[in-house]
Design a protein around this motif. Structure first.
Motif, PDB file in Angstrom:
ATOM      1  N   GLU A 185       0.808  -1.219   0.000  1.00  0.00           N
ATOM      2  CA  GLU A 185       0.000   0.000   0.000  1.00  0.00           C
ATOM      3  C   GLU A 185       0.841   1.270   0.000  1.00  0.00           C
ATOM      4  OE1 GLU A 185      -3.856  -1.773   2.490  1.00  0.00           O
ATOM      5  OE2 GLU A 185      -2.366  -0.521   3.500  1.00  0.00           O
ATOM      6  N   ASN A 186       1.937   1.272   0.753  1.00  0.00           N
ATOM      7  CA  ASN A 186       2.668   2.511   1.016  1.00  0.00           C
ATOM      8  C   ASN A 186       3.912   2.730   0.170  1.00  0.00           C
ATOM      9  OD1 ASN A 186       0.790   3.087   3.097  1.00  0.00           O
ATOM     10  ND2 ASN A 186       1.954   1.832   4.539  1.00  0.00           N
ATOM     11  N   LYS A 187       4.419   1.674  -0.456  1.00  0.00           N
ATOM     12  CA  LYS A 187       5.554   1.774  -1.394  1.00  0.00           C
ATOM     13  C   LYS A 187       6.758   2.491  -0.775  1.00  0.00           C
ATOM     14  CE  LYS A 187       2.240   2.185  -5.196  1.00  0.00           C
ATOM     15  NZ  LYS A 187       1.755   2.999  -6.340  1.00  0.00           N
ATOM     16  N   LYS A 188       7.143   2.102   0.411  1.00  0.00           N
ATOM     17  CA  LYS A 188       8.269   2.753   1.082  1.00  0.00           C
ATOM     18  C   LYS A 188       9.630   2.173   0.689  1.00  0.00           C
ATOM     19  CE  LYS A 188       5.944   4.397   5.270  1.00  0.00           C
ATOM     20  NZ  LYS A 188       5.939   4.347   6.773  1.00  0.00           N
ATOM     21  N   HIS A 189       9.639   0.982   0.115  1.00  0.00           N
ATOM     22  CA  HIS A 189      10.920   0.308  -0.139  1.00  0.00           C
ATOM     23  C   HIS A 189      10.973  -0.244  -1.561  1.00  0.00           C
ATOM     24  CE1 HIS A 189      11.944   0.493   4.158  1.00  0.00           C
ATOM     25  NE2 HIS A 189      10.674   0.193   4.377  1.00  0.00           N
ATOM     26  N   VAL A 190      10.738   0.617  -2.525  1.00  0.00           N
ATOM     27  CA  VAL A 190      10.760   0.184  -3.922  1.00  0.00           C
ATOM     28  C   VAL A 190      12.212  -0.009  -4.368  1.00  0.00           C
ATOM     29  CG1 VAL A 190      10.146   0.772  -6.293  1.00  0.00           C
ATOM     30  CG2 VAL A 190       8.586   1.333  -4.407  1.00  0.00           C
ATOM     31  N   ASN A 191      12.476  -1.151  -4.974  1.00  0.00           N
ATOM     32  CA  ASN A 191      13.801  -1.534  -5.466  1.00  0.00           C
ATOM     33  C   ASN A 191      14.844  -1.604  -4.350  1.00  0.00           C
ATOM     34  OD1 ASN A 191      12.628  -1.666  -7.954  1.00  0.00           O
ATOM     35  ND2 ASN A 191      13.733   0.046  -8.842  1.00  0.00           N
ATOM     36  N   GLU A 192      14.430  -2.153  -3.215  1.00  0.00           N
ATOM     37  CA  GLU A 192      15.363  -2.393  -2.123  1.00  0.00           C
ATOM     38  C   GLU A 192      14.814  -3.476  -1.204  1.00  0.00           C
ATOM     39  OE1 GLU A 192      15.655   1.492  -0.368  1.00  0.00           O
ATOM     40  OE2 GLU A 192      14.061   1.088   1.069  1.00  0.00           O
ATOM     41  N   ARG A 193      15.688  -3.940  -0.329  1.00  0.00           N
ATOM     42  CA  ARG A 193      15.315  -4.930   0.674  1.00  0.00           C
ATOM     43  C   ARG A 193      15.150  -4.251   2.030  1.00  0.00           C
ATOM     44  NH1 ARG A 193      18.142  -9.312   3.115  1.00  0.00           N
ATOM     45  NH2 ARG A 193      20.139  -8.310   2.752  1.00  0.00           N
ATOM     46  N   PHE A 194      14.201  -4.747   2.825  1.00  0.00           N
ATOM     47  CA  PHE A 194      14.120  -4.321   4.208  1.00  0.00           C
ATOM     48  C   PHE A 194      13.743  -5.492   5.080  1.00  0.00           C
ATOM     49  CE2 PHE A 194       9.682  -3.903   3.036  1.00  0.00           C
ATOM     50  CZ  PHE A 194       8.929  -4.001   4.193  1.00  0.00           C
ATOM     51  N   THR A 195      13.846  -5.313   6.383  1.00  0.00           N
ATOM     52  CA  THR A 195      13.572  -6.380   7.328  1.00  0.00           C
ATOM     53  C   THR A 195      12.654  -5.900   8.438  1.00  0.00           C
ATOM     54  OG1 THR A 195      14.587  -8.075   8.754  1.00  0.00           O
ATOM     55  CG2 THR A 195      15.613  -5.897   8.754  1.00  0.00           C
ATOM     56  N   VAL A 196      12.008  -6.835   9.113  1.00  0.00           N
ATOM     57  CA  VAL A 196      11.042  -6.483  10.162  1.00  0.00           C
ATOM     58  C   VAL A 196      11.241  -7.364  11.392  1.00  0.00           C
ATOM     59  CG1 VAL A 196       9.252  -5.473   8.702  1.00  0.00           C
ATOM     60  CG2 VAL A 196       9.344  -7.950   8.967  1.00  0.00           C
ATOM     61  N   VAL A 197      10.892  -6.809  12.555  1.00  0.00           N
ATOM     62  CA  VAL A 197      10.958  -7.517  13.826  1.00  0.00           C
ATOM     63  C   VAL A 197       9.735  -7.130  14.650  1.00  0.00           C
ATOM     64  CG1 VAL A 197      12.244  -5.699  15.052  1.00  0.00           C
ATOM     65  CG2 VAL A 197      12.510  -8.092  15.766  1.00  0.00           C
ATOM     66  N   ALA A 198       9.321  -8.009  15.540  1.00  0.00           N
ATOM     67  CA  ALA A 198       8.168  -7.721  16.397  1.00  0.00           C
ATOM     68  C   ALA A 198       8.372  -8.357  17.764  1.00  0.00           C
ATOM     69  CB  ALA A 198       6.878  -8.229  15.754  1.00  0.00           C
ATOM     70  N   GLU A 199       7.488  -8.022  18.675  1.00  0.00           N
ATOM     71  CA  GLU A 199       7.531  -8.602  20.026  1.00  0.00           C
ATOM     72  C   GLU A 199       6.782  -9.933  20.030  1.00  0.00           C
ATOM     73  OE1 GLU A 199       9.348  -7.152  22.338  1.00  0.00           O
ATOM     74  OE2 GLU A 199       9.716  -5.385  21.069  1.00  0.00           O
ATOM     75  N   LYS A 200       7.206 -10.816  20.918  1.00  0.00           N
ATOM     76  CA  LYS A 200       6.414 -12.013  21.185  1.00  0.00           C
ATOM     77  C   LYS A 200       5.308 -11.633  22.155  1.00  0.00           C
ATOM     78  CE  LYS A 200       9.808 -15.718  20.635  1.00  0.00           C
ATOM     79  NZ  LYS A 200      10.550 -16.804  21.331  1.00  0.00           N
TER      80      LYS A 200
END
Length: 212
Positions: free
Chosen positions: A196-211
């Protein structure tokens, strides 16, 4: 938005599909066996990813590659990724890839990746290597809009949906408990947020969350 999901019956793909549907998107599931779909509110293309062409993806704004191969099959991820690159290159349809954590760097010095650490399990190396090769091919492709999303080191299929996550670039992240963790459910949120937001076009990103 018109979103196609390759591997929509898999653990990650099915949650990504549900997340997209819940937000009101027009979703097309690209699957080998439509009988395995648990959601009736989608369009269906019953086809092996390796046989797809640009005709299959006409009218789609985004295609999510949630293809899953049996553990230890390196070439499967490479070949599926390449098939989608070839089908979508030059079409204007964006490709979002459910990637792996193995290609992430372990710290800001960016001298070692997760897959090269001494304790990385041998059984996961072929899969991680294939996903890393897919990322390299994306980075070398010039006529395609793409995003490669790496989960945390612990990618939990049974974990709960907290509804929140933090994002980074190419370095492994940890949460407030110093754990590199994200559930499939929270990862699905990140995938559709990116669509929806197209924040990382033509790149890689990673995500983390809490248990939870």
């Amino acid at each position: 938005m018109n979103i196609g999901i390759v591997g929509a019956t898999g653990k990650a793909g099915s949650l990504i599909l549900d997340e997209a549907v819940s937000r009101g998107h027009d979703v097309t599931a690209i699957v080998r066996n439509a009988k395995k779909l648990n959601n009736d509110n989608v369009n269906v293309i019953e086809k092996d990813v390796h046989d797809t062409t640009n005709e299959d993806f006409k009218g789609l704004d985004v295609v999510v590659n949630a293809f899953g191969a049996p553990l230890g099959e390196k070439d499967a991820h490479v070949e599926a990724g390449r098939a989608l690159i070839n089908a979508l290159a030059g079409t204007g349809t964006r490709l979002i890839v459910v990637g792996g954590a193995g290609s992430l760097y372990i710290d800001d010095s960016r001298t070692m990746t997760v897959i090269d650490t001494p304790n990385f399990p041998d059984m996961f190396k072929p899969t991680a290597g294939g996903q890393s090769e897919n990322l390299e091919e994306l980075e070398q492709t010039t006529n395609l809009k793409w995003t490669f999303i790496s989960p945390s080191a612990e990618f939990d299929a049974e974990g709960k949906r907290t509804g929140t996550y933090e994002s980074g670039t190419d370095v492994l992240l940890v949460n407030n408990s110093e754990e590199s963790y994200i559930s499939y459910a929270d990862f699905a949120i990140a995938v559709i947020d990116e669509a929806e937001n197209k924040k990382h076009v033509n790149e890689r990103f990673t995500v983390v969350a809490e248990k939870e």
